[in-house]
Design an enzyme around this catalytic site. Structure first.
Site, PDB file in Angstrom:
ATOM      1  N   ARG A  63       0.847  -1.196   0.000  1.00 41.82           N
ATOM      2  CA  ARG A  63       0.000   0.000   0.000  1.00 41.82           C
ATOM      3  C   ARG A  63       0.884   1.249   0.000  1.00 41.82           C
ATOM      4  NH1 ARG A  63      -4.527   0.191   4.359  1.00 41.82           N
ATOM      5  NH2 ARG A  63      -5.214   1.895   3.002  1.00 41.82           N
TER       6      ARG A  63
ATOM      7  N   CYS B 278      -1.114   6.310   8.939  1.00 40.99           N
ATOM      8  CA  CYS B 278      -1.461   5.023   8.327  1.00 40.99           C
ATOM      9  C   CYS B 278      -2.543   5.300   7.293  1.00 40.99           C
ATOM     10  CB  CYS B 278      -1.915   4.023   9.384  1.00 40.99           C
ATOM     11  SG  CYS B 278      -3.322   4.585  10.378  1.00 40.99           S
TER      12      CYS B 278
END
Length: 279
Positions: free
Chosen positions: A178, A235
């Protein structure tokens, strides 16, 4: 007490009126599952915290997928759950400490310094045949007075200003694929904040889902322990980053959380995006 404690300590201290036990089990993508599992069985005395209904504010244009509630909302929530500054709060989940760390961070941010997560989740507690109940307790209402540690939090604007600042280290807590932009299963834009390094929050737990010992965490995170740099952690939505923040706090690093994180960052048209590994 440190920020992490053992199942055996909690078992020995069950029933202590000065302890509030918090169940934060939550399954991303299945928002009702955590509370359903709580009703099926939980640690005796535990009160439930819902990530999306209670530990997050409603979603709006900015703020990300799990916006941080206002301090007044946090204080009202903690009061309803029987928490005040005198109580030791022990927090658990079944997601490697990710959801528990979010509540730990919110408590610390509002001035509560007696909170810890369990080093193992509910499944481990149950596997050890420790007590489990379906009885839902009634929390004794308290008055929680927030005392903000505002230095723990940064905004998107702060992060933008930090990108070109060599005195700031930005850490992305998501999985490597990611971070690099190879895959993005949740958010509409892939990649990372320019200049950020990758430190997957799941490095904080071992292969059995148990929180790694403090010495091991310190060894793995020592590369970020630089006196001359400010550390910003993010995050996807400001939840799992809290696990890295907690571990870093344990090792002497004092990071700041970008609570909106990637899902907030990409809502700003002028926010730059990088892909691939940091050069």
């Amino acid at each position: 007490m440190s920020n992490v404690t053992s199942l055996s300590w909690l078992k020995e201290n069950l029933g202590d009126p000065d302890i509030v036990i918090a169940d934060c089990r939550f399954q991303l993508g299945e928002p009702k599952k955590g509370y359903s599992e709580y009703k099926e069985g939980h640690i005796p005395g535990a009160v439930y915290f819902d990530l999306e209904k209670e530990l997050s504010a409603p979603i709006s244009t900015h703020g990300g997928r799990h916006p941080l509630p206002e301090p007044e909302q946090m204080a009202a929530l903690f009061s309803r759950k029987g928490i005040d500054h005198s109580k030791q709060v022990i927090i658990y989940d079944d997601q490697g400490g990710a959801m528990a760390s979010r509540l730990w961070w919110m408590l610390k941010y509002t001035g509560h310094n007696k909170a810890a997560i369990l080093e193992e989740g509910f499944s481990a507690w149950k596997k050890k045949d420790h007590p489990v109940t379906t009885e839902i307790p009634e929390a004794e209402i308290t008055q929680y007075i927030p005392e903000l540690n505002s230095g723990m939090l940064v905004t998107a604007e702060d992060v933008k200003e930090s990108i070109q600042n060599n005195d700031v280290l930005i850490i992305d807590s998501r999985a490597e694929q990611r971070y690099t932009g190879e895959t993005e299963p949740i958010d509409p834009v892939a990649g990372h904040i320019p200049g950020a390094v990758n430190e997957d929050w799941q490095n904080r737990i071992d292969k059995n889902g148990k929180w790694k010992p403090a010495k091991e965490q310190a060894k793995e995170l020592s590369k970020y322990n630089t006196d001359n740099k400010n550390v910003i952690v993010y995050c996807g939505s400001g939840v799992t980053a809290c696990a890295n923040v907690l571990a870093m706090e344990e090792t002497g690093i004092k990071p700041k959380l970008y609570a909106g994180s990637w899902s907030d960052w990409i809502t700003y048209k002028d926010a730059p995006v990088e892909t691939g590994h940091k050069s």
